[in-house]
Design a protein around this motif. Structure first.
Motif, PDB file in Angstrom:
ATOM      1  N   PRO A 251      -7.038  61.648 -72.301  1.00 28.72           N
ATOM      2  CA  PRO A 251      -6.334  61.773 -71.023  1.00 28.72           C
ATOM      3  C   PRO A 251      -4.997  61.034 -70.962  1.00 28.72           C
ATOM      4  N   ASP A 252      -4.920  59.829 -71.523  1.00 27.17           N
ATOM      5  CA  ASP A 252      -3.666  59.079 -71.473  1.00 27.17           C
ATOM      6  C   ASP A 252      -2.557  59.798 -72.233  1.00 27.17           C
ATOM      7  N   ILE A 253      -2.882  60.337 -73.404  1.00 24.70           N
ATOM      8  CA  ILE A 253      -1.875  61.054 -74.189  1.00 24.70           C
ATOM      9  C   ILE A 253      -1.497  62.354 -73.490  1.00 24.70           C
ATOM     10  N   LEU A 254      -2.471  63.033 -72.915  1.00 23.84           N
ATOM     11  CA  LEU A 254      -2.188  64.244 -72.153  1.00 23.84           C
ATOM     12  C   LEU A 254      -1.195  63.947 -71.033  1.00 23.84           C
ATOM     13  N   ASN A 255      -1.427  62.885 -70.285  1.00 27.32           N
ATOM     14  CA  ASN A 255      -0.525  62.527 -69.193  1.00 27.32           C
ATOM     15  C   ASN A 255       0.873  62.189 -69.684  1.00 27.32           C
ATOM     16  N   LYS A 256       0.971  61.545 -70.819  1.00 27.06           N
ATOM     17  CA  LYS A 256       2.291  61.211 -71.370  1.00 27.06           C
ATOM     18  C   LYS A 256       3.015  62.460 -71.852  1.00 27.06           C
ATOM     19  N   LYS A 257       2.274  63.385 -72.424  1.00 26.35           N
ATOM     20  CA  LYS A 257       2.886  64.651 -72.840  1.00 26.35           C
ATOM     21  C   LYS A 257       3.379  65.447 -71.635  1.00 26.35           C
ATOM     22  N   ILE A 258       2.603  65.412 -70.555  1.00 32.24           N
ATOM     23  CA  ILE A 258       3.024  66.090 -69.328  1.00 32.24           C
ATOM     24  C   ILE A 258       4.347  65.523 -68.835  1.00 32.24           C
ATOM     25  N   ALA A 259       4.475  64.200 -68.856  1.00 34.68           N
ATOM     26  CA  ALA A 259       5.724  63.563 -68.435  1.00 34.68           C
ATOM     27  C   ALA A 259       6.884  63.988 -69.330  1.00 34.68           C
ATOM     28  N   GLU A 260       6.639  64.084 -70.636  1.00 32.86           N
ATOM     29  CA  GLU A 260       7.712  64.456 -71.558  1.00 32.86           C
ATOM     30  C   GLU A 260       8.105  65.919 -71.392  1.00 32.86           C
ATOM     31  N   TYR A 261       7.150  66.772 -71.109  1.00 36.25           N
ATOM     32  CA  TYR A 261       7.461  68.171 -70.810  1.00 36.25           C
ATOM     33  C   TYR A 261       8.254  68.284 -69.505  1.00 36.25           C
ATOM     34  N   THR A 262       7.912  67.446 -68.544  1.00 38.19           N
ATOM     35  CA  THR A 262       8.664  67.434 -67.287  1.00 38.19           C
ATOM     36  C   THR A 262      10.121  67.084 -67.537  1.00 38.19           C
ATOM     37  N   LYS A 263      10.352  66.119 -68.388  1.00 34.54           N
ATOM     38  CA  LYS A 263      11.731  65.733 -68.686  1.00 34.54           C
ATOM     39  C   LYS A 263      12.509  66.899 -69.280  1.00 34.54           C
ATOM     40  N   ALA A 264      11.859  67.678 -70.138  1.00 31.99           N
ATOM     41  CA  ALA A 264      12.523  68.837 -70.739  1.00 31.99           C
ATOM     42  C   ALA A 264      12.966  69.831 -69.667  1.00 31.99           C
ATOM     43  N   VAL A 265      12.150  69.986 -68.627  1.00 35.65           N
ATOM     44  CA  VAL A 265      12.444  70.959 -67.580  1.00 35.65           C
ATOM     45  C   VAL A 265      13.566  70.497 -66.654  1.00 35.65           C
ATOM     46  N   VAL A 266      13.539  69.230 -66.261  1.00 35.73           N
ATOM     47  CA  VAL A 266      14.453  68.773 -65.202  1.00 35.73           C
ATOM     48  C   VAL A 266      15.777  68.224 -65.721  1.00 35.73           C
ATOM     49  N   ALA A 267      15.845  67.862 -66.984  1.00 38.53           N
ATOM     50  CA  ALA A 267      17.062  67.213 -67.488  1.00 38.53           C
ATOM     51  C   ALA A 267      18.254  68.163 -67.486  1.00 38.53           C
ATOM     52  N   GLY A 268      19.371  67.681 -66.992  1.00 35.87           N
ATOM     53  CA  GLY A 268      20.626  68.398 -67.154  1.00 35.87           C
ATOM     54  C   GLY A 268      20.944  69.475 -66.137  1.00 35.87           C
ATOM     55  N   ARG A 269      20.197  69.542 -65.046  1.00 31.58           N
ATOM     56  CA  ARG A 269      20.524  70.520 -63.997  1.00 31.58           C
ATOM     57  C   ARG A 269      20.027  70.011 -62.645  1.00 31.58           C
ATOM     58  N   PRO A 270      20.574  70.551 -61.544  1.00 32.94           N
ATOM     59  CA  PRO A 270      20.134  70.107 -60.217  1.00 32.94           C
ATOM     60  C   PRO A 270      18.662  70.427 -59.988  1.00 32.94           C
ATOM     61  N   CYS A 271      17.921  69.460 -59.454  1.00 32.16           N
ATOM     62  CA  CYS A 271      16.498  69.638 -59.186  1.00 32.16           C
ATOM     63  C   CYS A 271      16.148  69.018 -57.837  1.00 32.16           C
ATOM     64  N   PHE A 272      15.120  69.558 -57.221  1.00 35.96           N
ATOM     65  CA  PHE A 272      14.622  69.025 -55.951  1.00 35.96           C
ATOM     66  C   PHE A 272      13.116  69.265 -55.921  1.00 35.96           C
ATOM     67  N   HIS A 273      12.390  68.340 -55.258  1.00 28.31           N
ATOM     68  CA  HIS A 273      10.932  68.392 -55.348  1.00 28.31           C
ATOM     69  C   HIS A 273      10.265  68.191 -53.990  1.00 28.31           C
ATOM     70  N   VAL A 274       9.289  69.034 -53.714  1.00 29.17           N
ATOM     71  CA  VAL A 274       8.516  68.978 -52.470  1.00 29.17           C
ATOM     72  C   VAL A 274       7.031  68.934 -52.815  1.00 29.17           C
ATOM     73  N   SER A 275       6.290  68.053 -52.166  1.00 28.21           N
ATOM     74  CA  SER A 275       4.838  68.001 -52.334  1.00 28.21           C
ATOM     75  C   SER A 275       4.175  68.000 -50.972  1.00 28.21           C
ATOM     76  N   LEU A 276       3.187  68.872 -50.815  1.00 30.56           N
ATOM     77  CA  LEU A 276       2.410  68.924 -49.595  1.00 30.56           C
ATOM     78  C   LEU A 276       1.035  68.334 -49.864  1.00 30.56           C
ATOM     79  N   VAL A 277       0.708  67.285 -49.136  1.00 31.47           N
ATOM     80  CA  VAL A 277      -0.554  66.575 -49.349  1.00 31.47           C
ATOM     81  C   VAL A 277      -1.521  67.034 -48.267  1.00 31.47           C
ATOM     82  N   GLN A 278      -2.197  68.137 -48.573  1.00 33.12           N
ATOM     83  CA  GLN A 278      -3.159  68.745 -47.658  1.00 33.12           C
ATOM     84  C   GLN A 278      -4.237  69.452 -48.475  1.00 33.12           C
ATOM     85  N   ASP A 279      -5.366  69.724 -47.857  1.00 30.93           N
ATOM     86  CA  ASP A 279      -6.472  70.352 -48.593  1.00 30.93           C
ATOM     87  C   ASP A 279      -6.649  69.672 -49.947  1.00 30.93           C
TER      88      ASP A 279
END
Length: 374
Positions: A251-279
């Motif tokens: 699980p720890d390595i999975l979570n770190k890989k997820i973070a690194e994949y996130t960086k690949a997606v968001v780096a170098g362009r405008p980004c904005f994030h919304v989270s709805l905490v319901q259900d």
């Protein structure tokens, strides 16, 4: 000390007829700075989860319409997107995926825009994106349509998650934007394998493989691990779902890989994030069912910083007491897990904090935030 990121928050109260919940979300986003993003004539990817058929905890199409309308008001060209799954279900290929989205209400008339499945028909349309500072991933395999967008927006249903601890913004982006091979890389340190009882020896996997890894003997397939490169194409073409990805990453390595994949997606362009905490379901929306919420609905969060956003949402949920009738209440575990943390009590075998900590370490954002309530 690093400067705190701003995370904007509002609850789900609408005591006046003057504003409904979609309007309140729009006001939250614009207050958080969404209107400052240059979108005129640009393609805008809105990444969300369309919900596995049978699941009723996913975000409804009404929320997507808010984001789409705001993008259009700023001259952008929005599309809703997600990538195909590794596992058997209603979203394994683009045709089934779109059909599932329509079934759950995400048609162009309801949302105001079209759906593009990020990694194509069979989950193989990908771009390899270098991950600067990556400890586990040197080049992330991201759905091509997502990387082709000029602006990236994430719309996340925040919940528990059986492997990552929490299904937040980073999970929605990192795992969700990975192609089939990308998801395999995050989930596994190994290669796909064949469930022999399901295999009918049709040779579909052998025909698609460029490396000769599938070997058919006596009417059954086996994967030559020495030849397999882990691309995942065989998973997409198997008509009997006999080929599966190994799910053997800690699980720890999975979570770190997820973070690194996130960086690949968001780096170098405008980004904005919304989270709805319901259900706030105990598990992912990828399930074909959903259990009762483990915590009460909290509110809407928005930020330019995905790490700060996840930290703020997690802090809000972790501090709650279990809802009566939920799996945690039934377990009578409360928050007596040594961490005063509802998310950890939900899945004590994995630590959600690893993902945000690693995200901060590799420069996606900061865990230090200022909560701005509107």
């Amino acid at each position: 000390m690093a400067e705190k990121a701003k995370v904007y928050f509002t609850d789900f109260r609408c005591p006046s007829w003057r504003e409904n919940l979609p309007q309140k979300l729009a006001r939250l986003m614009m207050t958080a700075g969404f209107g400052d993003i240059e979108m005129e004539g640009k393609y805008v990817a809105v990444k969300m989860h369309f919900g596995e058929p049978g699941n009723l905890a996913f975000l409804r199409h009404n929320w997507a319409r808010v984001v789409v309308d705001l993008v259009k008001s700023q001259g952008g060209k929005p599309f809703l997107t997600d990538c195909n799954t590794l596992y058997v279900g209603g979203r394994k290929n683009a045709l089934d995926h779109i059909e599932s989205a329509y079934l759950n209400g995400f048609n162009p008339y309801a949302t105001g825009c079209h759906i593009l499945i990020g990694d194509g028909l069979k989950g193989t349309d990908e771009v390899e994106v270098p991950v600067e500072g990556g400890e586990y991933v040197t080049a992330a395999k991201i759905g091509r349509a997502i990387m082709d967008a000029d602006v990236f927006v994430s719309l996340t249903h925040f919940k528990g998650h059986e492997q990552a601890g929490m299904g937040g913004c980073l999970k929605n982006i990192g795992m969700g934007c990975g192609s089939r091979a990308g998801k395999m890389e995050m989930h596994s340190a190994g290669k796909p394998y064949v469930k022999e009882k399901k295999c009918v020896g049709c040779h579909a996997c052998a025909k698609i493989c460029a490396h000769g890894a599938p070997v058919i003997e006596n009417g059954k397939c086996a994967i030559d691990q020495n030849k397999c490169v882990g691309c995942g194409r065989c998973l997409g073409v198997c008509p009997k779902d006999a080929i599966e990805a190994a799910n053997d990453e800690a699980p720890d390595i999975l979570n770190k890989k997820i973070a690194e994949y996130t960086k690949a997606v968001v780096a170098g362009r405008p980004c904005f994030h919304v989270s709805l905490v319901q259900d706030i379901s105990p598990n992912c929306d990828c399930h074909g069912e959903n259990d009762a919420p483990i915590a009460p609905d909290i509110g809407m969060f928005a930020s330019f910083d995905p790490v700060a956003l996840d930290q703020a949402c997690a802090d809000a949920v972790a501090a709650q007491k279990p809802l009566p009738g939920s799996v945690l209440f039934d377990k009578d575990s409360g928050c007596d897990c040594g961490r005063d943390d509802l998310l950890y009590a939900n899945h004590p075998d994995t630590d959600w904090k690893v993902c945000v900590e690693h995200g901060e370490k590799i420069g996606i954002g900061t865990r230090q935030y200022e909560l701005v309530k509107i």
